[in-house]
Design an enzyme around this catalytic site. Structure first.
Site, PDB file in Angstrom:
ATOM      1  N   GLU A   1      -5.574 -93.774  30.104  1.00  0.00           N
ATOM      2  CA  GLU A   1      -5.157 -92.590  29.329  1.00  0.00           C
ATOM      3  C   GLU A   1      -5.682 -92.610  27.893  1.00  0.00           C
ATOM      4  O   GLU A   1      -4.998 -92.205  26.959  1.00  0.00           O
ATOM      5  CB  GLU A   1      -3.636 -92.435  29.366  1.00  0.00           C
ATOM      6  CG  GLU A   1      -3.133 -92.151  30.766  1.00  0.00           C
ATOM      7  CD  GLU A   1      -1.755 -91.546  30.788  1.00  0.00           C
ATOM      8  OE1 GLU A   1      -1.445 -90.704  29.914  1.00  0.00           O
ATOM      9  OE2 GLU A   1      -0.973 -91.909  31.687  1.00  0.00           O
TER      10      GLU A   1
ATOM     11  N   GLY B   1      -6.691 -86.538  38.798  1.00  0.00           N
ATOM     12  CA  GLY B   1      -8.090 -86.928  38.826  1.00  0.00           C
ATOM     13  C   GLY B   1      -8.864 -86.348  37.664  1.00  0.00           C
ATOM     14  O   GLY B   1      -9.049 -85.131  37.583  1.00  0.00           O
ATOM     15  N   LEU B   2      -9.314 -87.199  36.768  1.00  0.00           N
ATOM     16  CA  LEU B   2     -10.118 -86.759  35.622  1.00  0.00           C
ATOM     17  C   LEU B   2     -11.363 -87.618  35.469  1.00  0.00           C
ATOM     18  O   LEU B   2     -12.482 -87.116  35.405  1.00  0.00           O
ATOM     19  CB  LEU B   2      -9.289 -86.816  34.335  1.00  0.00           C
ATOM     20  CG  LEU B   2     -10.008 -86.431  33.045  1.00  0.00           C
ATOM     21  CD1 LEU B   2     -10.518 -84.986  33.120  1.00  0.00           C
ATOM     22  CD2 LEU B   2      -9.085 -86.590  31.835  1.00  0.00           C
TER      23      LEU B   2
ATOM     24  N   THR C   1      -8.625 -95.182  25.708  1.00  0.00           N
ATOM     25  CA  THR C   1      -8.688 -96.545  25.210  1.00  0.00           C
ATOM     26  C   THR C   1      -8.114 -96.651  23.799  1.00  0.00           C
ATOM     27  O   THR C   1      -7.914 -95.639  23.110  1.00  0.00           O
ATOM     28  CB  THR C   1     -10.138 -97.035  25.177  1.00  0.00           C
ATOM     29  OG1 THR C   1     -10.875 -96.206  24.243  1.00  0.00           O
ATOM     30  CG2 THR C   1     -10.793 -96.956  26.544  1.00  0.00           C
ATOM     31  N   SER C   2      -7.888 -97.882  23.358  1.00  0.00           N
ATOM     32  CA  SER C   2      -7.413 -98.090  21.987  1.00  0.00           C
ATOM     33  C   SER C   2      -8.390 -97.490  20.983  1.00  0.00           C
ATOM     34  O   SER C   2      -7.983 -96.952  19.945  1.00  0.00           O
ATOM     35  CB  SER C   2      -7.231 -99.586  21.711  1.00  0.00           C
ATOM     36  OG  SER C   2      -6.118-100.099  22.423  1.00  0.00           O
ATOM     37  N   GLU C   3      -9.683 -97.570  21.304  1.00  0.00           N
ATOM     38  CA  GLU C   3     -10.694 -97.013  20.397  1.00  0.00           C
ATOM     39  C   GLU C   3     -10.544 -95.491  20.287  1.00  0.00           C
ATOM     40  O   GLU C   3     -10.670 -94.908  19.193  1.00  0.00           O
ATOM     41  CB  GLU C   3     -12.095 -97.384  20.898  1.00  0.00           C
ATOM     42  CG  GLU C   3     -12.453 -98.858  20.760  1.00  0.00           C
ATOM     43  CD  GLU C   3     -11.801 -99.741  21.820  1.00  0.00           C
ATOM     44  OE1 GLU C   3     -11.813-100.972  21.662  1.00  0.00           O
ATOM     45  OE2 GLU C   3     -11.263 -99.198  22.823  1.00  0.00           O
TER      46      GLU C   3
ATOM     47  N   ALA D   1     -18.093 -90.092  33.451  1.00  0.00           N
ATOM     48  CA  ALA D   1     -17.216 -89.428  32.487  1.00  0.00           C
ATOM     49  C   ALA D   1     -15.906 -90.196  32.376  1.00  0.00           C
ATOM     50  O   ALA D   1     -15.024 -90.059  33.228  1.00  0.00           O
ATOM     51  CB  ALA D   1     -16.950 -87.988  32.914  1.00  0.00           C
TER      52      ALA D   1
END
Length: 387
Positions: free
Chosen positions: A366, A123-124, A368-370, A129
């Site tokens: 995990e 959980g993050l 994003t591509s950005e 956030a």
């Protein structure tokens, strides 16, 4: 591949056989029903697949990260949901305990996780956030020998099926006003742990994803990941955890790309148009060639990052490259496969549309591509091109 050893080939063959016999036949049905594949996950645990990178002393197979990447690649060829369940369990739910836990915590939780007797989660992310992981608001307030936890985590993969959940919470304030973030382990059934509804998703529909609520949840000091001396370093450890997890998501994307290529190649040799199989038309050949080339390139990036990790060398940049490229080629390959199948590709009669929906998650989860591009560019600017 020349650099794969006997362990790598053994894992590939055994997982491929299991996947074709047990996972492939049910993949389409569980996507439609959103049924969590618990029986399959338990079987994989009994076969040792959930403990591939775990030392034998803790109940695992004692193999390397490349073996784990191969496992995820093979499973995701046919079912992204099952592959995501395994990736979240191993890379996010179990790895932090193995890497940062005390010996007592490892003995307490890892053997059951490695053998599939229990399932792990992480959980993050919170409502406020996501990419800004330091923006969490969940708090853990010290009360004697316990912490009282309040807050929420969202998009928790394995959600209500997890027996142990590793999560972060604010435990104080550092000099300069920065948040002191620590990591904890909570077990299923703990009072104050409340599960939200199952999320309705575009893809990975058989993966359990839901909100977790912490309502005056009390945890003893023994549940602080790494023990009392690790209070305040949870954020750093979670960032290290995500580095390894990105290799897994890259492998998952590569597997989807290979699955899409397999289906497009098979269909193109059977479907005829203008008097010959469509595989004989140059435009289709170009699509197949591009899919195969990108999948192979993605596989090399993933295996390279895995080998760096196994060698104890820095691998953060390479993990982000593997995750970025692997996830995006998964989407591109699934899109190309739909185009090769034409109208059939747009229907559920063929499962390339499911691969397309599953692939999109790999570009988001995990990091994003950005975010991956940001990590890679920052590494270039600070460290140069490297070797």
């Amino acid at each position: 591949m020349l650099y794969l050893n006997e362990d790598h080939e053994m894992i590939r063959e055994s997982v491929r056989e299991f996947t074709r016999e047990r996972i492939k036949p049910a993949a389409q049905a569980i996507d439609i029903s959103c049924e969590f594949p618990m029986d399959t996950i338990k079987e994989m645990g009994e076969l040792g697949f959930l403990g591939v990178p775990v030392p034998e002393a803790y109940g695992g197979m004692g193999l390397d990260t490349v073996c784990q990447a191969i496992l995820l690649e093979e499973v995701s060829r046919h079912c992204g949901s099952t592959a995501l369940t395994i990736a979240a369990h191993v890379s996010l739910g179990m790895y932090p305990i193995l890497a940062f836990g005390t010996e007592e915590q490892k003995q307490r939780w890892v053997p059951q996780l490695a053998t599939g007797e229990s399932l792990g989660a992480f959980g993050l992310t919170e409502p406020d956030a996501g990419s800004d992981a330091q923006g969490i608001r969940t708090t853990a307030t010290r009360d004697g020998d316990e912490f009282v936890v309040n807050g929420a985590k969202m998009y928790c993969t394995n959600g209500s099926h997890a027996d142990t959940i590793v999560f972060t919470a604010i435990t104080g304030q550092k000099p300069g006003g920065r948040k002191e973030i620590s990591a904890f382990v909570v077990e299923k059934g703990t009072p104050g742990l409340v599960y939200g509804k199952l999320e309705k998703k575009l893809g990975m529909r058989a993966s359990d994803t839901r909100m977790l609520h912490f309502e005056d949840m009390r945890l003893p000091l023994a549940n602080v990941l790494g023990g009392e001396e690790q209070i305040g370093v949870g954020f750093r450890n979670f960032m290290k955890t995500l580095e390894g997890g990105r290799i897994g998501i890259g492998a998952l994307g590569v597997g989807i790309a290979l699955g899409a290529l397999e289906r497009a190649l098979d269909y193109s040799q059977q479907r005829e148009a203008f008097g010959k199989p469509i595989a004989m038309h140059q435009e289709i050949q170009h699509k197949l060639a591009d899919m195969a080339t990108e999948a192979e390139a993605g596989r090399h990036l993933v295996y390279h990052a895995a080998m760096l990790r196994d060698a104890g060398r820095p691998y953060g940049r390479e993990a982000s490259m593997a995750k970025l490229f692997g996830s995006e080629i998964g989407t591109r390959a699934a899109d190309a496969a739909i185009q090769v199948l034409g109208g059939y590709g747009f229907t559920r009669e063929y499962d390339v549309e499911r691969l397309y929906r599953d692939a999109k998650l790999c570009e988001i989860g995990e990091g994003t591509s950005e975010i991956q591009r940001m990590i890679i560019s920052r590494s270039l600017l600070s460290d140069g091109l490297g070797a």
